[in-house]
Design a protein around this motif. Structure first.
Motif, mmCIF file in Angstrom:
data_model
loop_
_atom_site.group_PDB
_atom_site.id
_atom_site.type_symbol
_atom_site.label_atom_id
_atom_site.label_comp_id
_atom_site.label_asym_id
_atom_site.label_seq_id
_atom_site.Cartn_x
_atom_site.Cartn_y
_atom_site.Cartn_z
ATOM 1 N N LYS A 200 25.024 1.557 79.996
ATOM 2 C CA LYS A 200 25.208 2.857 79.332
ATOM 3 C C LYS A 200 24.382 2.819 78.044
ATOM 4 N N ILE A 201 23.381 3.680 77.987
ATOM 5 C CA ILE A 201 22.425 3.605 76.880
ATOM 6 C C ILE A 201 22.289 4.974 76.210
ATOM 7 N N ILE A 202 22.319 4.974 74.892
ATOM 8 C CA ILE A 202 22.088 6.221 74.138
ATOM 9 C C ILE A 202 20.709 6.117 73.495
ATOM 10 N N THR A 203 19.812 7.026 73.895
ATOM 11 C CA THR A 203 18.440 6.960 73.395
ATOM 12 C C THR A 203 18.229 8.055 72.355
ATOM 13 N N CYS A 204 17.685 7.656 71.210
ATOM 14 C CA CYS A 204 17.457 8.607 70.108
ATOM 15 C C CYS A 204 15.955 8.732 69.898
ATOM 16 N N HIS A 205 15.382 9.844 70.376
ATOM 17 C CA HIS A 205 13.954 10.116 70.175
ATOM 18 C C HIS A 205 13.858 10.927 68.884
ATOM 19 N N LEU A 206 13.470 10.260 67.795
ATOM 20 C CA LEU A 206 13.479 10.916 66.485
ATOM 21 C C LEU A 206 12.049 11.017 65.960
ATOM 22 N N GLY A 207 11.413 12.146 66.227
ATOM 23 C CA GLY A 207 10.060 12.402 65.722
ATOM 24 C C GLY A 207 10.086 13.743 65.028
ATOM 25 N N ASN A 208 8.984 14.441 65.098
ATOM 26 C CA ASN A 208 8.950 15.782 64.560
ATOM 27 C C ASN A 208 9.959 16.662 65.292
ATOM 28 N N GLY A 209 9.922 16.550 66.635
ATOM 29 C CA GLY A 209 11.014 17.071 67.460
ATOM 30 C C GLY A 209 11.973 15.907 67.670
ATOM 31 N N ALA A 210 13.265 16.174 67.798
ATOM 32 C CA ALA A 210 14.202 15.058 67.926
ATOM 33 C C ALA A 210 15.286 15.399 68.939
ATOM 34 N N SER A 211 15.627 14.422 69.776
ATOM 35 C CA SER A 211 16.732 14.632 70.708
ATOM 36 C C SER A 211 17.397 13.302 71.039
ATOM 37 N N LEU A 230 15.144 23.985 70.861
ATOM 38 C CA LEU A 230 15.722 24.375 69.567
ATOM 39 C C LEU A 230 17.127 23.807 69.330
ATOM 40 N N GLU A 231 17.818 23.478 70.417
ATOM 41 C CA GLU A 231 19.216 23.045 70.275
ATOM 42 C C GLU A 231 19.319 21.564 69.897
ATOM 43 N N GLY A 232 20.461 21.199 69.349
ATOM 44 C CA GLY A 232 20.751 19.788 69.129
ATOM 45 C C GLY A 232 20.605 19.393 67.680
ATOM 46 N N LEU A 233 19.850 18.311 67.444
ATOM 47 C CA LEU A 233 19.665 17.798 66.093
ATOM 48 C C LEU A 233 18.869 18.786 65.246
ATOM 49 N N ALA A 234 19.098 18.765 63.937
ATOM 50 C CA ALA A 234 18.162 19.422 63.027
ATOM 51 C C ALA A 234 16.882 18.604 63.133
ATOM 52 N N MET A 235 15.724 19.260 63.110
ATOM 53 C CA MET A 235 14.460 18.524 63.274
ATOM 54 C C MET A 235 13.558 18.798 62.085
ATOM 55 N N GLY A 236 12.268 18.510 62.220
ATOM 56 C CA GLY A 236 11.329 18.782 61.128
ATOM 57 C C GLY A 236 11.490 20.205 60.620
ATOM 58 N N THR A 237 11.332 21.177 61.546
ATOM 59 C CA THR A 237 11.433 22.592 61.139
ATOM 60 C C THR A 237 12.430 23.387 61.986
ATOM 61 N N ASN A 266 12.864 28.255 64.267
ATOM 62 C CA ASN A 266 11.939 27.262 64.830
ATOM 63 C C ASN A 266 11.014 26.632 63.803
ATOM 64 N N LYS A 267 10.629 27.427 62.793
ATOM 65 C CA LYS A 267 9.544 26.957 61.911
ATOM 66 C C LYS A 267 9.930 26.749 60.451
ATOM 67 N N LYS A 268 11.080 27.313 60.035
ATOM 68 C CA LYS A 268 11.390 27.229 58.599
ATOM 69 C C LYS A 268 12.719 26.529 58.333
ATOM 70 N N SER A 269 13.317 25.972 59.382
ATOM 71 C CA SER A 269 14.658 25.406 59.215
ATOM 72 C C SER A 269 14.596 23.874 59.232
ATOM 73 N N GLY A 270 15.609 23.254 59.784
ATOM 74 C CA GLY A 270 15.615 21.791 59.876
ATOM 75 C C GLY A 270 15.559 21.133 58.511
ATOM 76 N N VAL A 271 14.983 19.927 58.463
ATOM 77 C CA VAL A 271 14.930 19.203 57.186
ATOM 78 C C VAL A 271 13.992 19.892 56.191
ATOM 79 N N LEU A 272 13.016 20.654 56.717
ATOM 80 C CA LEU A 272 12.171 21.454 55.811
ATOM 81 C C LEU A 272 13.028 22.513 55.119
ATOM 82 N N GLY A 273 13.852 23.197 55.901
ATOM 83 C CA GLY A 273 14.681 24.271 55.359
ATOM 84 C C GLY A 273 15.648 23.760 54.298
#
Ligand code: ADP
Length: 398
Positions: A200-211, A230-237, A266-273
């Motif tokens: 049982k493995i939990i994979t965290c792909h954390l880049g500009n897009g993240a899931s 767009l759903e899930g983690l807050a991402m770059g934007t 899509n473009k102004k939110s996330g960690v930028l927002g």
């Protein structure tokens, strides 16, 4: 066999040519500003770099320039196009039609076109790339490798939204998930490192897009992205999960159209927002280190959301044998990995700080004896696409 991997975006195109005898990269590059003034091809054969500035009005022209660069007498890496045995394309949305990589055929092209409405920004350039290659290399086998395919094993309870069921029946509105090529690659590698194919493995792909994905016995059973990325983690934007009622509220207050609101999400939110600093985690970490409180809040919020997903997916699978960090942030940011894992002692996770401080290499970062083991595994989506494409091309030859 030499395999060319193509990743077409709306105004950009990335490529890598692999020699599959040893899986080495012969050349790679990027076309930027397709259809815009100032378009350019940056071609990297081996360690060198060639910049070709030329008008590139469309994807046809972009592909023909890439093929010319690869076969050029000076900076090329193959003598002619016949040396390229197959072409693999990254395709963003395979809908419910594709649960694995496929050879490109007229029927597949029809199905890809039928999926455009699920990914109106991403699928059309993917299709243009395939059509351009088919024109220029008509006898070379091509394959499509989908971001969504790996997640097609999710059970209905994980993919159905609690909306009127007709929306699923009529429009296929459901969770699909993305980054599947990456989640597949790193979860397979983690299972190998654990010596347990049923892990049982939990994979965290954390880049500009993240899931985040929950992978049990090699199959994706849940993932954080949805109908769209767009759903899930807050991402770059990208905002990630929010209360959907916020849309109507903000649109009313700010007088925004649905298109403008979608642009904000899509473009102004996330960690930028939140931070107001940047969408790049390096800039945010630097600002937070310098005392910027909103930058610190953005990082804390990001880490908290990843930790909550890990907790949720441990519950979804009744435990977790391993957690994997991958992609730009996951592979490189020791402080972010430490922040995420700090609240996971209930899973029996204790990091080894010296190991966690390493960057960009495959390594286990938990102390010996940790109940749930944590790995950093660099992802390589292009290599997965090349491997799948060669397997498909070889099967077609038989
Ligand atoms: P994508 O392929 O989705 O564009 P990547 O996987 O290349 O993204 O990740 C890019 C992100 O990784 C950058 O925006 C940056 O925030 C983050 N990143 C890369 N290197 C570091 C680092 N050393 N420290 C912190 N963050 C990093």
């Amino acid at each position: 066999m030499k395999a060319l991997v193509i990743n077409c975006g709306s105004s950009s195109l990335k490529y890598q040519l692999f020699d599959m005898a040893d899986e080495s990269v012969l050349a790679k590059g990027l076309v930027e500003r397709i259809g815009l003034p100032g378009s350019v091809l940056i071609h990297r054969p081996g360690d060198s770099k060639v910049e070709i500035q030329e008008e590139i009005p469309n994807h046809d022209k972009a592909i023909s320039l890439v093929l010319r660069a690869l076969t050029d007498a000076g900076h090329g890496v193959v003598k002619n196009l016949a040396e390229i045995g197959c072409v693999g394309h990254r395709v963003v949305h395979g809908g419910e039609t594709f649960s694995g990589s496929v050879a490109i055929t007229p029927a597949v092209m029809e199905a890809l076109k039928a999926n455009i409405e699920l990914a109106p920004l991403h699928n059309p350039p993917n299709i243009m790339g395939i059509e351009a290659c088919a024109k220029l290399m008509p006898n070379t086998p091509q394959a499509g490798v989908f971001d969504t395919a790996f997640h097609q094993t999710m059970p209905a309870e994980a993919y159905i939204y609690a909306l009127p069921y007709e929306y699923y029946e009529r429009y296929k509105v459901r969770r699909y998930g993305f980054h599947g090529t990456s989640h597949r690659f790193v979860s397979q590698r983690a299972a190998e490192l654990l010596g347990a194919p049923d892990a049982k493995i939990i994979t965290c792909h954390l880049g500009n897009g993240a899931s985040v994905a929950a992978v049990k016995g090699g199959k994706s059973v849940d993932t954080s992205m949805g109908l769209t990325p767009l759903e899930g983690l807050a991402m770059g934007t990208r905002s990630g999960d929010i209360d959907p009622a916020i849309l109507e509220f903000i649109m009313g207050k700010e007088g925004l159209t649905i298109g403008e609101m979608s642009g904000v999400l899509n473009k102004k939110s996330g960690v930028l927002g939140i931070s107001g600093v940047s969408s790049d985690f390096r800039d945010i970490e630097t600002a937070a280190d310098g005392g910027n409180q909103r930058a610190k809040l953005a990082l804390d919020r990001f880490a908290y959301a990843v930790r909550k997903y890990i907790g949720a997916y441990a519950a979804a699978m009744d435990g977790a044998d391993a957690i994997v960090f991958t992609a730009g942030l996951g592979e490189n940011s020791a402080p972010m990995r430490a922040a995420i894992c700090a609240g996971l002692t209930f899973l029996g996770i204790e990091l080894e700080p010296e190991k966690n401080s390493r960057r960009g290499e495959e390594i286990e970062i938990t102390k010996a004896g940790s109940k749930t083991r944590v790995f950093v595994i660099p992802t390589n989506e292009e290599l997965v696409i090349a491997r799948d494409t060669v397997a498909i091309a070889e099967k077609a030859e038989q």
